[in-house]
Design a protein around this motif. Structure first.
Motif, mmCIF file in Angstrom:
data_model
loop_
_atom_site.group_PDB
_atom_site.id
_atom_site.type_symbol
_atom_site.label_atom_id
_atom_site.label_comp_id
_atom_site.label_asym_id
_atom_site.label_seq_id
_atom_site.Cartn_x
_atom_site.Cartn_y
_atom_site.Cartn_z
ATOM 1 N N UNK A 40 0.848 -1.190 0.000
ATOM 2 C CA UNK A 40 0.000 0.000 0.000
ATOM 3 C C UNK A 40 0.885 1.242 0.000
ATOM 4 N N UNK A 41 0.922 2.001 -1.080
ATOM 5 C CA UNK A 41 1.700 3.242 -1.055
ATOM 6 C C UNK A 41 1.006 4.288 -0.186
ATOM 7 N N UNK A 42 1.782 5.246 0.285
ATOM 8 C CA UNK A 42 1.159 6.393 0.953
ATOM 9 C C UNK A 42 0.202 7.066 -0.028
ATOM 10 N N UNK A 43 -0.980 7.480 0.425
ATOM 11 C CA UNK A 43 -1.950 8.084 -0.497
ATOM 12 C C UNK A 43 -1.574 9.483 -0.967
ATOM 13 N N UNK A 44 -0.396 9.954 -0.586
ATOM 14 C CA UNK A 44 0.118 11.195 -1.168
ATOM 15 C C UNK A 44 0.815 10.946 -2.507
ATOM 16 N N UNK A 45 0.936 9.659 -2.882
ATOM 17 C CA UNK A 45 1.500 9.295 -4.186
ATOM 18 C C UNK A 45 0.408 8.660 -5.039
ATOM 19 N N UNK A 46 0.527 8.798 -6.358
ATOM 20 C CA UNK A 46 -0.511 8.243 -7.229
ATOM 21 C C UNK A 46 -0.248 6.790 -7.604
ATOM 22 N N UNK A 47 0.700 6.136 -6.938
ATOM 23 C CA UNK A 47 1.054 4.754 -7.259
ATOM 24 C C UNK A 47 -0.118 3.809 -7.030
ATOM 25 N N UNK A 76 -1.623 -4.505 -10.411
ATOM 26 C CA UNK A 76 -1.475 -3.169 -9.842
ATOM 27 C C UNK A 76 -2.858 -2.532 -9.891
ATOM 28 N N UNK A 77 -3.384 -2.212 -8.728
ATOM 29 C CA UNK A 77 -4.744 -1.698 -8.588
ATOM 30 C C UNK A 77 -4.680 -0.180 -8.625
ATOM 31 N N UNK A 78 -5.208 0.396 -9.713
ATOM 32 C CA UNK A 78 -4.903 1.780 -10.073
ATOM 33 C C UNK A 78 -6.018 2.760 -9.727
ATOM 34 N N UNK A 79 -5.677 3.893 -9.108
ATOM 35 C CA UNK A 79 -6.688 4.907 -8.824
ATOM 36 C C UNK A 79 -7.068 5.739 -10.043
ATOM 37 N N UNK A 119 9.052 8.626 -7.620
ATOM 38 C CA UNK A 119 7.850 9.431 -7.802
ATOM 39 C C UNK A 119 7.865 10.687 -6.933
ATOM 40 N N UNK A 120 7.206 11.717 -7.431
ATOM 41 C CA UNK A 120 6.994 12.946 -6.665
ATOM 42 C C UNK A 120 5.616 12.891 -6.018
ATOM 43 N N UNK A 121 5.467 13.446 -4.823
ATOM 44 C CA UNK A 121 4.145 13.470 -4.187
ATOM 45 C C UNK A 121 3.125 14.217 -5.042
ATOM 46 N N UNK A 122 1.907 13.734 -5.029
ATOM 47 C CA UNK A 122 0.815 14.410 -5.729
ATOM 48 C C UNK A 122 0.443 15.674 -4.963
ATOM 49 N N UNK A 123 0.151 16.750 -5.687
ATOM 50 C CA UNK A 123 -0.207 18.018 -5.041
ATOM 51 C C UNK A 123 -1.596 18.514 -5.429
ATOM 52 N N UNK A 124 -2.165 17.971 -6.482
ATOM 53 C CA UNK A 124 -3.471 18.435 -6.927
ATOM 54 C C UNK A 124 -4.551 17.925 -5.969
ATOM 55 N N UNK A 125 -5.338 18.833 -5.366
ATOM 56 C CA UNK A 125 -6.331 18.402 -4.370
ATOM 57 C C UNK A 125 -7.348 17.405 -4.915
ATOM 58 N N UNK A 126 -7.787 17.582 -6.160
ATOM 59 C CA UNK A 126 -8.781 16.678 -6.722
ATOM 60 C C UNK A 126 -8.205 15.275 -6.908
ATOM 61 N N UNK A 127 -6.972 15.193 -7.361
ATOM 62 C CA UNK A 127 -6.350 13.877 -7.542
ATOM 63 C C UNK A 127 -6.065 13.222 -6.187
ATOM 64 N N UNK A 182 -9.236 11.713 -5.049
ATOM 65 C CA UNK A 182 -9.547 10.490 -5.777
ATOM 66 C C UNK A 182 -8.683 9.323 -5.288
ATOM 67 N N UNK A 183 -7.417 9.591 -5.008
ATOM 68 C CA UNK A 183 -6.532 8.552 -4.464
ATOM 69 C C UNK A 183 -7.060 8.085 -3.112
#
Length: 229
Positions: free
Chosen positions: A75-82, A102-105, A178-186, A189-190
């Motif tokens: 389980x990746x941290x939900x701050x990443x889109x992995x 790989x279970x993708x968001x 990977x870089x952490x996701x920063x977009x609030x909407x994404x 969704x993650x």
């Protein structure tokens, strides 16, 4: 030591080469639950690591009928889109049941190019793993081009093992870069995707019911709610 013990050790080593693993101490009844009539020998593991919320593994051996099984979920941290990485392998006397995914968001072209297409390219180097009738209904929404799910001749174990480790290598290296996701909407969704996946594992996976017959309903539920997810 069985082939699945070797596989678990190999997977742990490969992950640890990318990011150090820190073992999480589990209650004895969850780490190694006792079964009725001693028909089951099970070991559960949790680890922590940078960029991961949880890493889970299980070794599961039944005397009669003889079954040997490994489960892994990363389980990746939900701050990443992995994606959430999942590998399952069950060996009987003659067959191998495998699930690798790989279970993708997300499912847009750019996301698939990063997380799915490279695994599909790996998959194409192996003889086909084809068993569409074996795919449970609740898992269909998680299916991607790189997904393996089915029952195969036991001779396919080495292919399944090698493919799983290649997937794991790509996954861990890609997440490490990977870089952490920063977009609030994404990010939202993650978050919702992770919550939905966890809910499905806890409520839809038939393994919980099977295990509960051997170790008791309450212990099986605790494992799925506290250890597996």
């Amino acid at each position: 030591m069985s082939a699945l013990d070797d596989l678990l050790d190999d997977a742990k080593q490969r992950i640890g080469e990318i990011t150090p693993l820190r073992a999480v101490e589990l209650e004895p009844q969850l780490a190694k639950p006792r079964s009725f009539l001693k028909v089951l020998d099970a070991d559960h593991y949790n680890w922590e690591a940078d960029r991961y919320r949880k890493l889970f593994a299980m070794r599961f051996r039944v005397k009669l009928p003889p079954l040997d099984q490994i489960n892994m979920i990363l389980y990746p941290e939900p701050t990443y889109d992995a994606p959430i990485f999942l590998f399952f392998c069950l060996m009987t006397k003659r067959k191998v049941i495998g699930h690798l995914n790989v279970n993708c968001p997300f499912d847009d072209a750019a996301y698939r190019a990063k997380w799915v297409d490279p695994l599909d390219a790996i998959l194409q180097r192996y003889p086909p793993f084809e068993a569409p009738d074996r795919y449970p209904e609740w898992m269909k929404k998680y299916r991607r081009a790189c997904t393996i799910m089915g029952m195969f001749r036991q001779e396919r174990f080495e292919d399944l093992r090698a493919c799983a480790l290649e997937y794991l290598d790509h996954y861990t290296r890609t997440l490490a870069a990977a870089e952490p996701e920063t977009d609030p909407a994404r990010l939202e969704q993650i978050r919702r995707f992770h919550a939905s996946f966890v809910h499905d594992i806890r409520t839809q996976d038939k393994a919980q019911g099977m295990i509960s017959k051997m170790i008791g309903k309450d212990t099986a539920r605790r494992i799925f709610y506290e250890v597996t997810t």
